[in-house]
Design an enzyme around this catalytic site. Sequence first.
Site, PDB file in Angstrom:
ATOM      1  N   HIS B 111       0.810  -1.214   0.000  1.00 51.40           N
ATOM      2  CA  HIS B 111       0.000   0.000   0.000  1.00 51.40           C
ATOM      3  C   HIS B 111       0.844   1.265   0.000  1.00 51.40           C
ATOM      4  O   HIS B 111       0.345   2.352   0.227  1.00 51.40           O
ATOM      5  CB  HIS B 111      -0.929   0.036   1.215  1.00 51.40           C
ATOM      6  CG  HIS B 111      -1.837  -1.138   1.318  1.00 51.40           C
ATOM      7  ND1 HIS B 111      -1.466  -2.312   1.941  1.00 51.40           N
ATOM      8  CD2 HIS B 111      -3.101  -1.342   0.867  1.00 51.40           C
ATOM      9  CE1 HIS B 111      -2.466  -3.176   1.877  1.00 51.40           C
ATOM     10  NE2 HIS B 111      -3.475  -2.621   1.239  1.00 51.40           N
ATOM     11  N   ASP B 213      35.432 -28.450  18.018  1.00 48.96           N
ATOM     12  CA  ASP B 213      35.669 -29.767  17.437  1.00 48.96           C
ATOM     13  C   ASP B 213      36.891 -29.787  16.524  1.00 48.96           C
ATOM     14  O   ASP B 213      36.770 -29.873  15.310  1.00 48.96           O
ATOM     15  CB  ASP B 213      34.417 -30.240  16.693  1.00 48.96           C
ATOM     16  CG  ASP B 213      34.453 -31.733  16.412  1.00 48.96           C
ATOM     17  OD1 ASP B 213      35.558 -32.289  16.362  1.00 48.96           O
ATOM     18  OD2 ASP B 213      33.384 -32.339  16.239  1.00 48.96           O
ATOM     19  N   HIS B 216      37.402 -33.518  14.612  1.00 48.60           N
ATOM     20  CA  HIS B 216      36.904 -34.027  13.330  1.00 48.60           C
ATOM     21  C   HIS B 216      37.855 -33.696  12.187  1.00 48.60           C
ATOM     22  O   HIS B 216      37.800 -34.307  11.134  1.00 48.60           O
ATOM     23  CB  HIS B 216      35.516 -33.451  13.020  1.00 48.60           C
ATOM     24  CG  HIS B 216      35.560 -32.076  12.392  1.00 48.60           C
ATOM     25  ND1 HIS B 216      36.001 -30.956  13.067  1.00 48.60           N
ATOM     26  CD2 HIS B 216      35.221 -31.654  11.152  1.00 48.60           C
ATOM     27  CE1 HIS B 216      35.923 -29.904  12.257  1.00 48.60           C
ATOM     28  NE2 HIS B 216      35.462 -30.299  11.097  1.00 48.60           N
ATOM     29  N   HIS B 221      38.328 -33.936   7.192  1.00 45.91           N
ATOM     30  CA  HIS B 221      38.964 -33.090   6.181  1.00 45.91           C
ATOM     31  C   HIS B 221      40.292 -33.643   5.683  1.00 45.91           C
ATOM     32  O   HIS B 221      41.113 -32.900   5.153  1.00 45.91           O
ATOM     33  CB  HIS B 221      39.175 -31.683   6.754  1.00 45.91           C
ATOM     34  CG  HIS B 221      37.897 -31.018   7.176  1.00 45.91           C
ATOM     35  ND1 HIS B 221      36.832 -30.859   6.324  1.00 45.91           N
ATOM     36  CD2 HIS B 221      37.509 -30.491   8.364  1.00 45.91           C
ATOM     37  CE1 HIS B 221      35.847 -30.243   6.973  1.00 45.91           C
ATOM     38  NE2 HIS B 221      36.224 -30.026   8.218  1.00 45.91           N
ATOM     39  N   ASP B 363      31.768 -31.024   5.530  1.00 46.35           N
ATOM     40  CA  ASP B 363      31.052 -30.855   6.796  1.00 46.35           C
ATOM     41  C   ASP B 363      29.542 -30.989   6.683  1.00 46.35           C
ATOM     42  O   ASP B 363      28.901 -31.642   7.498  1.00 46.35           O
ATOM     43  CB  ASP B 363      31.374 -29.474   7.390  1.00 46.35           C
ATOM     44  CG  ASP B 363      32.759 -29.426   8.020  1.00 46.35           C
ATOM     45  OD1 ASP B 363      33.153 -30.430   8.638  1.00 46.35           O
ATOM     46  OD2 ASP B 363      33.423 -28.393   7.893  1.00 46.35           O
TER      47      ASP B 363
END
Lengths: 175, 455, 457
Positions: B111, B213, B216, B221, B363
Amino acid sequence: MLDRPLAPPPVEVIVAVTQALHREARLLDNEDLDGWLAMLGKDVSYRLELKSRRFRADRSPPFPLGPGVIFNEDLGRLKMRVDRLKSGFVWAEDPPNYIRRAVSNVEVLATRADNEVRVHSVLGMHRNRIDGTTRLLTAGRTDLWRSEGSAWLLAAREIVLDHSVLPDSNLNAFF
Amino acid sequence: MRFERIGREPDYSRYMDLKEGWLDRRIFSDADIYEEELYRIFARSWLFVAHESQIPNSGDFLTTHMGEDAVIVARQPDGSIRVMLNSCPHRGNKVCFADAGNTRRFVCNYHGWAFDTAGDLKGMHEEYCYDAGDIDFKNHGLKNVAKVGNYKGLVFATFNSDAPSLEAWLGDFRWYLDMILDNEEGGTEFIGGCIKSVISANWKFGVENFIGDAYHAGWTHDSGTRSMNNGQPFPPIDMDNSYHASVNGHGWEFGTEGVGDLFLLGRPKVMDYYNKIRPKMAERLGEMRSKIFGSVASASIFPNVSFLPGISTFRQWQPKGPMQFELKTWVIVNKNMPDDIKEEVTKGVMQTFGPGGTFEMDDGENWENCTTVNRGVVTRHERLHYRCGIGRQIEHDTLPGIVYRGQYNDANQRGFYQRWLDMMTHDEFGKMPARPEPQLGNVGETRNLPGLFAL
Amino acid sequence: MLLGEDEMNDNIADLVDSRTGRQSRSIYASEDIYRQELERIFGRCWLFLVHTSQIPKPGDYFRTFMGEDDVIVIRQKDGSIKAFLNSCTHRGNRICRADRGNARAFTCNYHGWSFSPDGALAGVPLENEAYFGELDRTKFGLIPVTKVAEYKGLVFGCWDANSPSLDDYLGDAKFFLDVWLDAMPGGSALLGETQKMVLGTNWKLPVENVCGDGYHLGWAHAGAMAAVQSMDLTGLSVGNSGVDLDGGLSVAGMNGHMVLSALDGVSGYAFYPDPKPILEYLEANRQTVIDRLGEVRGRQVWGAQVNITIFPNLQLLPGLNWFRVYHPKGPTQIEQWTWAMAENDMPEAVKAQILENQCLTFGLAGLFDNDDGDNLTACTEQSRGWRTAQMDVYTNMALGRSGKREGFPGDIASGLVSEHNQRYFYRRWQEHMMAETWAEVPTYNINSLTDEEAEHA
């Protein structure tokens, strides 16, 4: 004797076969199934094998009877499928669904036979079905096309479907 | 500001025992818990909304989300920054559809209600159709958030009028934050745009991965590390001289070898640059922090921001339902870096943690599977193991926060979920325990505090 | 759950009336009911996991679902079979993302925890460096399925420690299962890869369709029947123009399991374009089967069209030779998994023909299967509307026309066209949904035969 690489097919052949692929897709989209059957060789083989997702290093032996198929058709079986679709009893196709095929990545390669070419292509099939449910199925195809008289006929097709779980409630359609 | 939600008041402590080191998986998939997180965590925390370098000039704006609430962040003519709901008070339509830009007015498509960059209602299409007294312009602007704060370039906002100051919210974690925000004269900036991707995973998996972390990395990786570094595996971790530090749910895990993350970036020129400025960094931040910067490290600011100091990816995990988040990533650099080094950093970030990056690609799949597997009713009632290094807390005379020895540890993750539990449990913000009690006090500059810690 | 437990039970008592054959449509779309199904049906019943022929060697594994729980079924060194949640005990990641294969260990992508085929946590990277050797590995093995048991090649798993044994759970359905599993001395096998398809249907609709619905055959599949039918099947014809109610049985009242069976010993192969090689196999071996299973099963049932439903989500059709399990994926979606089934004594050519024909008729582009998907999807869709969800649907064909039949167990109605079996299916569903524990679920095998009666029938 050592295999020598084959010379590429003449441009006219590449154009004619590519046109045949496009024509085939148009006939199927328009449900001209008899027109499509007429583009098939008498000895046509039309196959789509099942697959499973396996680790690259997996050493499981192949199944003695093969993995099973989605399609393993000769001309008679394809006619039977077409007869079913034309029977008037296939309620899932009535009203008709909106199907559009796009053929791409066409490579036309020579074979040892003068009148035959090997053709790689990709097929994207858009299906818009009941209540607007839309699915896009994609598949790779490796074909053998044969020139008979003035026409190119499909002699063999191996289809690889890019879906580990079929995302649709039926496959009343040809790739 | 309190946001009432009709419903249950469950006991969230049954979903975890952090002294024993386990979590219940339902916190990663349950729709009711998620809804409660939006109220208790996202509507009450200080949330990152922008880096000031993204909106340098008057009228510059960007759009983002606080929890699932869409907001506009806009630079004002007086240089201040305002944050307001991106929703018209008339029918609720979104008023700004651009990601970013410069404007004098936000005009609603529906509007034509028009707002200035402060959010004040300035006019509308066919204004004559309202009789005098129909509409109070003052009370129909874009709803501003309760507070906006800026810590060394990072702009945060909160819907919570009871929230402590941003400085108090970040608390002693500023000692760590200054390692990326203030390691060189001139401060930092974001360069390039924002990359967005949608991942079908619970938002907490991203945060906890970056908060602590390191474990990991060598596995997940492995392929990325080798491809970036001539077949070399992940650098070895010195468990005696690496740490987890947690402050009120924020956390930083790090080594002290000074080069690991710079090595993973795979850009020797960047490594050289930091080695060159390192003596100055030591003068500025002290010996300890100059050794931490550049090491294998990762960090998260509670609740949903993470970054890799040294690798220079800066990111936010925006919740989109219990099983989905939108990941937004930027590249953060020192303003005073030469342009060619900035370019090297950007290339390195894209190669490692861009959406097609050698590390990033590994990931998302894990987090998605960690989340979606909880669709199973049996599976989601099973516990997860968060006990690594539970007995290795130490007192450190230099490092503030709750400190654990050894970079392979779940300590920061436990600290994050402890804060999550505190916020989900306490109605009154002021009654939440400090973890730990602040050591630095509410002083502005951590680098001006040589007396507090033997650096 | 939005409703309290009592409210939910009252509600479920109302939703189904198996005496008069009525179901509320809400059972096909309600999120609350679905959540309770996952706990009280899929969390409690014995669920089919794998056929032993699919994991013949130690280290062979197969990934499947129990309800929505992802599980791996693994053949052990000692030949036994174990099943585990496919989820790492460290951060919950899915540890196996392949469909099937052979493995010496399952290693999680995230941090590299590895599990041996017996579920034990075998390797933890940096166990000494990061955990200082303090991790008690024995406490973090894969979470085993509470019970795993086999019946003549079919392996089932169950989460509920208080469930009856698999043997008791199957009850008199074994009388019919044996017609495939134990007809010939060589036993049975599943063939080929898994044929997977997503369908937008509630999981109960395909079960009800196959457990008792001979009625849809002549209508929904008229096109396919016109294309491939080569033999009579109890008088069922294109367009439902005729039926022979004496030619078949609808058998129920066996702990929620149901059977449809023709009685001619050959009509299983009615939808084979060329049934001759299989009919020859049947006749060459019929006496063997009569000797093993008795006259009734050997002469009348073996080779006939038989639909067997094992509650809640397993269906197998000796004859048409497809074997199918439905994995629920929310109230309005399933994944349907199909294989071809064979007897090991069949000649290779016959097995190949069965695999071929199963793919042709009930495969992913199956002539018959292509007809069912949209019907099931639309039945589900039409249960979601505000008004339609308040409506009922009916399974009231041939009410009260059942009883004992000489030589067969179960409560039996005549013919393949009846809704007798569907009523028993929904009755079982209701019994499970209202029971808080297994002890409250009734066990019944109506008109049970003694072993001797069964053999001499």
